[in-house]
Design an enzyme around this catalytic site. Structure first.
Site, PDB file in Angstrom:
ATOM      1  CB  CYS A  47      -0.864   0.099   1.293  1.00  0.00           C
ATOM      2  SG  CYS A  47      -2.415   1.109   0.849  1.00  0.00           S
ATOM      3  CB  CYS A  51      -1.357   3.709   7.964  1.00  0.00           C
ATOM      4  SG  CYS A  51      -2.793   4.515   6.778  1.00  0.00           S
ATOM      5  CB  CYS A  54      -0.622  -0.361   8.462  1.00  0.00           C
ATOM      6  SG  CYS A  54      -1.366  -1.133   7.354  1.00  0.00           S
ATOM      7  CB  CYS A  91     -15.102  -7.174   6.660  1.00  0.00           C
ATOM      8  SG  CYS A  91     -16.945  -6.958   7.420  1.00  0.00           S
ATOM      9  CB  CYS A 122     -19.298  -4.548   4.679  1.00  0.00           C
ATOM     10  SG  CYS A 122     -17.773  -3.197   5.512  1.00  0.00           S
ATOM     11  CB  CYS A 182     -18.065   0.208   8.929  1.00  0.00           C
ATOM     12  SG  CYS A 182     -17.081  -0.731   9.769  1.00  0.00           S
ATOM     13  NE  ARG A 254     -17.494  -5.869  13.901  1.00  0.00           N
ATOM     14  CZ  ARG A 254     -17.497  -5.073  11.808  1.00  0.00           C
ATOM     15  NH1 ARG A 254     -17.092  -3.975  11.582  1.00  0.00           N
ATOM     16  NH2 ARG A 254     -19.074  -4.982  11.883  1.00  0.00           N
TER      17      ARG A 254
END
Length: 313
Positions: A47, A51, A54, A91, A122, A182, A254
């Site tokens: 990616c 972040c 991550c 998801c 999702c 979400c 969640r």
């Protein structure tokens, strides 16, 4: 409610806070039913975002190799297994800054295929344009996950390749397309309790609060920017769950990443505080997750049951 009011609630005596959260929870949900979701990484690693938490960021030497987007039938095969394991929502997550147009046909087919199995769908694919949001909505996507991660104040300490406002823009694009939202965050990244409160107030003050609010506990990833982050205080974590329930009474809250590091007692307190959704399965994208046997045993001890999917009108 503003930050000042939310702070007063957060700082109530612990028993009073949990009692208030449980009352609100019972007014809106079966207090002993937990919504079960399964999460699959349909495109892992590489990616472009930085972040700090991550394992999939190309900016950090986490040792995770990038993969291509999974074939549609392989995704649907995993979805069938998830349904057999009592999951009602499936998801699908891709490690992208944003999906490319060449990938949209496959993503649409995944959504349509999972919907045909009778499951909620999702996706989390990074930033979306209005056009991409509309196309996924037309395919029948039920939910789109795009976490704000933390407070606006602390955000730039964790991510520099996109802004907090970029996050809110994608949430608006998704909502405008008619997809349920979400959105939640991660605790334990070096932020303060004030950041926890501010993040939840931001979510609660959206034009419509998210239907699902995942609260994650950081899993420090070797090689990532936050590899040595100090763990969040368990009582602060439970208080944050309770505040999320109070601020967003009708949302599914969640209990997400980090459950492998939580005791059964801590999870039980989170459920009492208003958490009513978990991810099931042995993995959560690239991180460990309690196995289904562990969850089944905990549910038996606590008298909890899987939440049933409501029939589509």
């Amino acid at each position: 409610m503003n930050v000042e009011g939310a702070t007063i609630i957060y700082n109530l005596p612990f028993n009073d806070l949990l009692f208030r959260a449980q009352q609100i929870h019972r007014e809106n949900f079966d207090p002993n039913a937990i919504q079960m979701s399964r999460l699959l990484s349909i495109k892992t690693g590489g990616c472009a975002e930085d972040c700090g938490y991550c394992s999939q960021s190309a900016h950090y030497p986490t040792g995770l190799k990038a993969s291509k987007l999974m074939e549609v039938e392989n995704v649907l095969s995993e979805a069938r297994k998830a349904k057999e394991g009592s999951a009602t929502r499936y998801c699908m997550g891709a490690a992208w800054r944003n999906p490319k147009e060449r990938d949209m046909d496959a993503l649409v087919s995944m959504v349509e295929g999972v919907r045909a199995l009778g499951m909620e769908t999702c996706m989390t694919l990074g930033m979306l344009t209005p056009e991409q949001s509309a196309r996924l909505a037309e395919a029948g996507l039920d939910y789109y996950n795009h976490n704000v991660d933390t407070s606006e104040r602390f955000y730039s300490e964790i991510i520099t390749t996109r802004t907090f406002e970029d996050r809110l823009e994608t949430l608006a694009n998704v909502r405008d397309a008619g997809i349920k939202v979400c959105a939640g965050g991660i605790l334990g990244m070096g932020e303060t309790v004030d950041d926890h409160i501010s993040m939840l107030v931001t979510l609660a003050q959206l034009p419509s609060p998210p239907e699902s609010v995942p609260i994650n506990m950081l899993i420090p990833i070797p090689g990532s920017k936050l590899a040595d982050a100090a763990p969040v205080d368990p009582v602060d974590f439970v208080r944050t769950i309770a505040l999320a329930r109070i601020l967003m009474p009708r949302s599914h809250v969640r209990l997400s990443a980090g459950r492998t590091e939580m005791s059964d007692e801590m999870q039980a307190l989170c459920f009492f505080a208003g958490a009513n959704s978990i991810f099931v399965g042995d993995t959560l994208l690239t991180a460990d997750n309690p196995g289904e046997d562990c969850d089944a045993a905990l549910f038996r001890r606590l008298g909890l049951k899987p939440m049933q999917l409501e029939p589509t009108p």
